[in-house]
Design a protein around this motif. Sequence first.
Motif, PDB file in Angstrom:
ATOM      1  N   PRO A   1       0.795  -1.231   0.000  1.00  0.00           N
ATOM      2  CA  PRO A   1       0.000   0.000   0.000  1.00  0.00           C
ATOM      3  C   PRO A   1       0.825   1.277   0.000  1.00  0.00           C
ATOM      4  CG  PRO A   1      -0.182  -1.131   2.112  1.00  0.00           C
ATOM      5  CD  PRO A   1       0.595  -2.024   1.209  1.00  0.00           C
ATOM      6  N   GLY A   2       2.050   1.251   0.479  1.00  0.00           N
ATOM      7  CA  GLY A   2       2.883   2.443   0.504  1.00  0.00           C
ATOM      8  C   GLY A   2       3.622   2.673  -0.812  1.00  0.00           C
ATOM      9  N   HIS A   3       3.572   1.732  -1.691  1.00  0.00           N
ATOM     10  CA  HIS A   3       4.276   1.805  -2.968  1.00  0.00           C
ATOM     11  C   HIS A   3       3.568   2.780  -3.906  1.00  0.00           C
ATOM     12  CE1 HIS A   3       5.875   0.311  -6.835  1.00  0.00           C
ATOM     13  NE2 HIS A   3       6.927  -0.043  -6.124  1.00  0.00           N
ATOM     14  N   LEU A   4       4.304   3.291  -4.888  1.00  0.00           N
ATOM     15  CA  LEU A   4       3.735   4.225  -5.863  1.00  0.00           C
ATOM     16  C   LEU A   4       2.572   3.584  -6.629  1.00  0.00           C
ATOM     17  CD1 LEU A   4       3.869   6.948  -7.309  1.00  0.00           C
ATOM     18  CD2 LEU A   4       5.544   5.954  -8.876  1.00  0.00           C
ATOM     19  N   HIS A   5       2.739   2.300  -6.986  1.00  0.00           N
ATOM     20  CA  HIS A   5       1.682   1.555  -7.690  1.00  0.00           C
ATOM     21  C   HIS A   5       1.353   0.291  -6.892  1.00  0.00           C
ATOM     22  CE1 HIS A   5       1.991   4.131 -11.170  1.00  0.00           C
ATOM     23  NE2 HIS A   5       3.307   3.958 -11.184  1.00  0.00           N
ATOM     24  N   PRO A   6       0.510   0.397  -5.883  1.00  0.00           N
ATOM     25  CA  PRO A   6       0.165  -0.799  -5.101  1.00  0.00           C
ATOM     26  C   PRO A   6      -0.630  -1.788  -5.962  1.00  0.00           C
ATOM     27  CG  PRO A   6      -1.197   1.051  -4.449  1.00  0.00           C
ATOM     28  CD  PRO A   6      -0.197   1.578  -5.424  1.00  0.00           C
ATOM     29  N   GLU A   7      -0.516  -3.063  -5.613  1.00  0.00           N
ATOM     30  CA  GLU A   7      -1.224  -4.109  -6.356  1.00  0.00           C
ATOM     31  C   GLU A   7      -2.621  -4.292  -5.776  1.00  0.00           C
ATOM     32  OE1 GLU A   7       1.143  -7.648  -6.219  1.00  0.00           O
ATOM     33  OE2 GLU A   7       2.563  -6.884  -7.706  1.00  0.00           O
ATOM     34  N   VAL A   8      -3.599  -4.326  -6.662  1.00  0.00           N
ATOM     35  CA  VAL A   8      -4.995  -4.532  -6.279  1.00  0.00           C
ATOM     36  C   VAL A   8      -5.339  -5.989  -6.555  1.00  0.00           C
ATOM     37  CG1 VAL A   8      -7.371  -3.865  -6.760  1.00  0.00           C
ATOM     38  CG2 VAL A   8      -5.561  -2.128  -6.805  1.00  0.00           C
ATOM     39  N   TRP A   9      -5.801  -6.692  -5.522  1.00  0.00           N
ATOM     40  CA  TRP A   9      -6.122  -8.120  -5.632  1.00  0.00           C
ATOM     41  C   TRP A   9      -7.567  -8.364  -5.211  1.00  0.00           C
ATOM     42  CZ3 TRP A   9      -2.896 -12.339  -6.908  1.00  0.00           C
ATOM     43  CH2 TRP A   9      -1.587 -11.998  -7.230  1.00  0.00           C
ATOM     44  N   LEU A  10      -8.150  -9.397  -5.818  1.00  0.00           N
ATOM     45  CA  LEU A  10      -9.484  -9.863  -5.448  1.00  0.00           C
ATOM     46  C   LEU A  10      -9.398 -11.377  -5.307  1.00  0.00           C
ATOM     47  CD1 LEU A  10     -12.620  -9.064  -5.273  1.00  0.00           C
ATOM     48  CD2 LEU A  10     -12.719 -10.047  -7.549  1.00  0.00           C
ATOM     49  N   HIS A  11      -9.784 -11.888  -4.152  1.00  0.00           N
ATOM     50  CA  HIS A  11      -9.782 -13.329  -3.895  1.00  0.00           C
ATOM     51  C   HIS A  11     -11.235 -13.805  -3.956  1.00  0.00           C
ATOM     52  CE1 HIS A  11      -5.623 -12.868  -2.709  1.00  0.00           C
ATOM     53  NE2 HIS A  11      -6.001 -11.883  -1.929  1.00  0.00           N
ATOM     54  N   LEU A  12     -11.468 -14.796  -4.786  1.00  0.00           N
ATOM     55  CA  LEU A  12     -12.827 -15.277  -5.035  1.00  0.00           C
ATOM     56  C   LEU A  12     -12.958 -16.755  -4.697  1.00  0.00           C
ATOM     57  CD1 LEU A  12     -15.662 -14.783  -6.370  1.00  0.00           C
ATOM     58  CD2 LEU A  12     -14.616 -15.562  -8.496  1.00  0.00           C
ATOM     59  N   GLU A  13     -14.011 -17.082  -3.982  1.00  0.00           N
ATOM     60  CA  GLU A  13     -14.390 -18.476  -3.726  1.00  0.00           C
ATOM     61  C   GLU A  13     -15.848 -18.618  -4.117  1.00  0.00           C
ATOM     62  OE1 GLU A  13     -13.565 -19.941   0.184  1.00  0.00           O
ATOM     63  OE2 GLU A  13     -11.625 -18.921   0.257  1.00  0.00           O
ATOM     64  N   ALA A  14     -16.167 -19.699  -4.822  1.00  0.00           N
ATOM     65  CA  ALA A  14     -17.552 -19.949  -5.227  1.00  0.00           C
ATOM     66  C   ALA A  14     -17.771 -21.452  -5.331  1.00  0.00           C
ATOM     67  CB  ALA A  14     -17.846 -19.281  -6.568  1.00  0.00           C
TER      68      ALA A  14
END
Length: 180
Positions: free
Chosen positions: A58-71
């Motif tokens: 989160p402190g990085h210039l380009h933080p990584e956005v992740w989505l964890h999915l279970e179905a």
Amino acid sequence: MKRSFSPQQLDVRAFAEEGAQLSGETPLAAFARLAAEASADQPGQAVAWSARGELRNPGHLHPEVWLHLEASAALRLTCQRCLEPVDVPLAVDRSFRFVADEDTAAAQDEAAEEDVLAISRSFDLPGLVEDELLMEVPAVPRHDVCPVPVRLSAADPDFDAGEPRENPFARLKALKPGKS
């Protein structure tokens, strides 16, 4: 104050920044393509799903956005061996990394182990759930052990084969010059 998120129009970045979670049970009929795969109407069947957002670095210039999915869901399909109904459990447990645009997603998806998608402020989470479950549907559904005996013979005892036919190449051989 926690924000509320809509699965049909999910702001993926805000969802990940808050580390939010969504879950629910949606009737199978709401997933038209998935319901069409079933061999019979399945009233009362539901798809259970949950999604969790995560922001890495989160402190990085380009933080990584992740989505964890279970179905998960269970579909009644037709066994390709005995042609009787077979209940097939489907389950998905995947993580998706989101990037700025479609071109970047296409370029990075080839090399990445995780699935890479383009970020959106109105992401269709139920559509993703349906897509992922559709990929889990077996190409050839079948029982481990069929409940009825499977007829593996195509021969019909009542079929009269008649007289044996002459080999068509034997006739051609007779037409060859110099052969009698």
